[in-house]
Motif scaffolding. Structure first.
Motif, mmCIF file in Angstrom:
data_model
loop_
_atom_site.group_PDB
_atom_site.id
_atom_site.type_symbol
_atom_site.label_atom_id
_atom_site.label_comp_id
_atom_site.label_asym_id
_atom_site.label_seq_id
_atom_site.Cartn_x
_atom_site.Cartn_y
_atom_site.Cartn_z
ATOM 1 N N PHE A 1 38.417 40.941 47.063
ATOM 2 C CA PHE A 1 37.492 41.561 46.034
ATOM 3 C C PHE A 1 38.443 42.599 45.312
ATOM 4 N N HIS A 2 38.254 42.633 43.935
ATOM 5 C CA HIS A 2 39.014 43.607 43.224
ATOM 6 C C HIS A 2 37.987 44.094 42.309
ATOM 7 N N VAL A 3 38.113 45.033 41.581
ATOM 8 C CA VAL A 3 37.414 45.950 40.370
ATOM 9 C C VAL A 3 38.160 45.521 39.140
ATOM 10 N N GLN A 4 37.432 44.531 38.448
ATOM 11 C CA GLN A 4 38.191 43.785 37.446
ATOM 12 C C GLN A 4 37.978 45.090 35.952
ATOM 13 N N SER A 5 37.058 45.354 36.172
ATOM 14 C CA SER A 5 37.011 46.338 34.768
ATOM 15 C C SER A 5 35.647 47.277 35.301
ATOM 16 N N PHE A 6 35.613 48.480 34.793
ATOM 17 C CA PHE A 6 34.524 49.502 34.751
ATOM 18 C C PHE A 6 34.413 50.254 33.445
ATOM 19 N N ARG A 7 33.020 50.258 33.199
ATOM 20 C CA ARG A 7 32.821 50.973 31.806
ATOM 21 C C ARG A 7 31.555 51.734 31.971
ATOM 22 N N ILE A 8 31.755 53.001 31.377
ATOM 23 C CA ILE A 8 30.557 53.943 31.339
ATOM 24 C C ILE A 8 29.948 53.906 29.729
ATOM 25 N N SER A 9 28.927 53.404 29.530
ATOM 26 C CA SER A 9 28.522 53.180 28.180
ATOM 27 C C SER A 9 27.628 54.771 27.803
ATOM 28 N N ARG A 10 27.199 55.161 28.863
ATOM 29 C CA ARG A 10 26.562 56.495 28.535
ATOM 30 C C ARG A 10 26.388 57.386 29.760
ATOM 31 N N PHE A 11 27.020 58.523 29.201
ATOM 32 C CA PHE A 11 26.948 59.693 30.511
ATOM 33 C C PHE A 11 26.760 61.037 29.802
ATOM 34 N N THR B 1 28.679 49.617 33.680
ATOM 35 C CA THR B 1 28.822 48.010 33.845
ATOM 36 C C THR B 1 30.287 48.060 34.503
ATOM 37 N N THR B 2 30.088 47.073 35.771
ATOM 38 C CA THR B 2 31.058 46.864 36.549
ATOM 39 C C THR B 2 31.423 45.487 36.601
ATOM 40 N N ARG B 3 32.506 45.038 36.551
ATOM 41 C CA ARG B 3 32.786 43.485 36.937
ATOM 42 C C ARG B 3 33.573 43.531 37.997
ATOM 43 N N LEU B 4 33.130 42.841 39.118
ATOM 44 C CA LEU B 4 33.743 42.705 40.390
ATOM 45 C C LEU B 4 34.272 41.326 40.639
ATOM 46 N N GLU B 5 35.633 41.228 40.792
ATOM 47 C CA GLU B 5 36.208 39.768 41.205
ATOM 48 C C GLU B 5 36.302 39.291 42.497
ATOM 49 N N VAL B 6 35.780 38.109 42.710
ATOM 50 C CA VAL B 6 35.642 37.770 44.051
ATOM 51 C C VAL B 6 36.501 36.530 44.141
ATOM 52 N N LYS B 7 37.498 36.410 45.048
ATOM 53 C CA LYS B 7 38.473 35.067 45.159
ATOM 54 C C LYS B 7 38.125 34.340 46.624
ATOM 55 N N ASN B 8 38.175 33.322 46.649
ATOM 56 C CA ASN B 8 38.391 32.441 47.865
ATOM 57 C C ASN B 8 39.732 31.754 47.946
ATOM 58 N N PRO B 9 40.830 32.054 48.646
ATOM 59 C CA PRO B 9 41.883 31.744 48.485
ATOM 60 C C PRO B 9 42.235 30.323 49.484
ATOM 61 N N LEU C 1 41.268 52.849 35.604
ATOM 62 C CA LEU C 1 40.522 51.523 35.289
ATOM 63 C C LEU C 1 40.660 51.136 33.734
ATOM 64 N N ASP C 2 40.668 52.304 32.818
ATOM 65 C CA ASP C 2 40.874 51.810 31.433
ATOM 66 C C ASP C 2 42.256 51.411 31.025
ATOM 67 N N GLY C 3 43.083 51.696 32.081
ATOM 68 C CA GLY C 3 44.554 51.119 31.625
ATOM 69 C C GLY C 3 44.703 49.644 32.173
ATOM 70 N N GLY C 4 43.468 49.079 32.597
ATOM 71 C CA GLY C 4 43.743 47.687 32.965
ATOM 72 C C GLY C 4 44.060 47.343 34.672
ATOM 73 N N ASP C 5 44.263 48.339 35.389
ATOM 74 C CA ASP C 5 44.684 48.198 36.741
ATOM 75 C C ASP C 5 43.453 47.408 37.519
ATOM 76 N N MET C 6 43.674 46.801 38.510
ATOM 77 C CA MET C 6 42.802 46.210 39.419
ATOM 78 C C MET C 6 42.814 46.457 40.849
ATOM 79 N N PRO C 7 42.323 47.650 41.197
ATOM 80 C CA PRO C 7 42.399 48.154 42.542
ATOM 81 C C PRO C 7 41.778 47.382 43.528
#
Length: 248
Positions: A87-97, A113-121, A229-235
């Motif tokens: 599992f990785h956090v692909q992107s995270f955006r706060i549209s209203r705060f 809005t969160t995009r969570l990436e899931v892989k099956n290796p 997260l804004d820099g494109g890292d996928m923790p």
């Protein structure tokens, strides 16, 4: 000549029987009595210990059964080479705060809005997931604030596949402590706000068309900064299985 003195005749004791006289029907001797021995001299009868024999058989059967399980597990691992999902956090955006201070307290309005990436290796195994509950929070410690919860319907991950889950959450007029609201507002502006995403689901495995039961899984992606997260890292996220196994 002097006379030879006469020897006195000895009187036989009462009940005396001459051994030279043949015994008649009435003179039968009673059978000799066996000597009475103390209990410690009595021979002990050997008892067959069936309990011990059953215990030995059970131990041997259990060891053979355990050995077969170990051999089967080793063969399964070598053949299928199982790997856990990733599992990785692909992107995270706060549209209203919006943090608004009002006479009745400090309120928070937020939408994420969160995009969570899931892989099956795995190349020989399929994963299938139940309904997934996703929580999004910001901050840490006493200032950690919930930004909403949403549900993702069940889905299946085929061999060597990747899936992106879109998760949207929002809160409206959420009452927060004044000090916490001020801290969240300042960190949001400086992009140092920490984001935490937690997903709770159940995962099952399908091998050669055979489905194996589902196991509860909690996925935690904690301590991610907004700037990171804004820099494109996928923790990477941490998988907690069975409440005792932590896997990165």
């Amino acid at each position: 000549m002097s006379e030879t003195p006469v020897k006195p005749v000895l009187q036989k004791p009462p009940g005396y029987k001459d051994p030279n006289v043949p015994a008649g029907p009435r003179g039968l001797r009673p059978p000799p009595r066996k000597p009475i021995l103390p209990p410690s001299f009595h021979p002990k009868k050997r008892k067959t210990n069936y309990g011990r024999a059953c215990c030995c058989c059970f131990c041997i059967f259990f060891l053979i059964f355990l050995l077969l399980i170990i051999i089967s597990a080793a063969a399964f691992y070598l053949w299928f080479d199982p790997k856990l999902p990733r599992f990785h956090v692909q992107s995270f955006r706060i549209s209203r705060f919006n943090v608004n201070r009002r006479p009745d307290g400090t309120n928070l309005d937020a939408k994420t809005t969160t995009r969570l990436e899931v892989k099956n290796p795995n190349g020989k195994m399929t994963y299938y997931y139940g309904n997934t509950e996703v929580d999004v929070t910001v901050g840490e410690g006493v200032s950690e604030t919930d930004l909403g919860t949403t549900s993702v319907p069940e889905f299946t991950m085929r061999k060597k596949s990747t899936r992106s889950l879109r998760v949207e959450t929002k809160v409206s007029n959420k009452l927060v402590v004044d000090e916490v609201g001020n801290k969240l507002k300042a960190r949001y502006r400086s992009k140092s706000l920490l984001v935490n995403v937690e997903a709770r689901t159940k995962v099952g495995v399908s091998v050669a068309g055979l489905k194996i039961g589902m196991v509860g899984v909690t996925v935690k992606c904690d301590g991610m900064s907004k700037k990171q997260l804004d820099g494109g890292d996928m923790p990477k996220c941490v998988i907690n299985m069975l409440k005792w196994l932590n896997i990165h």
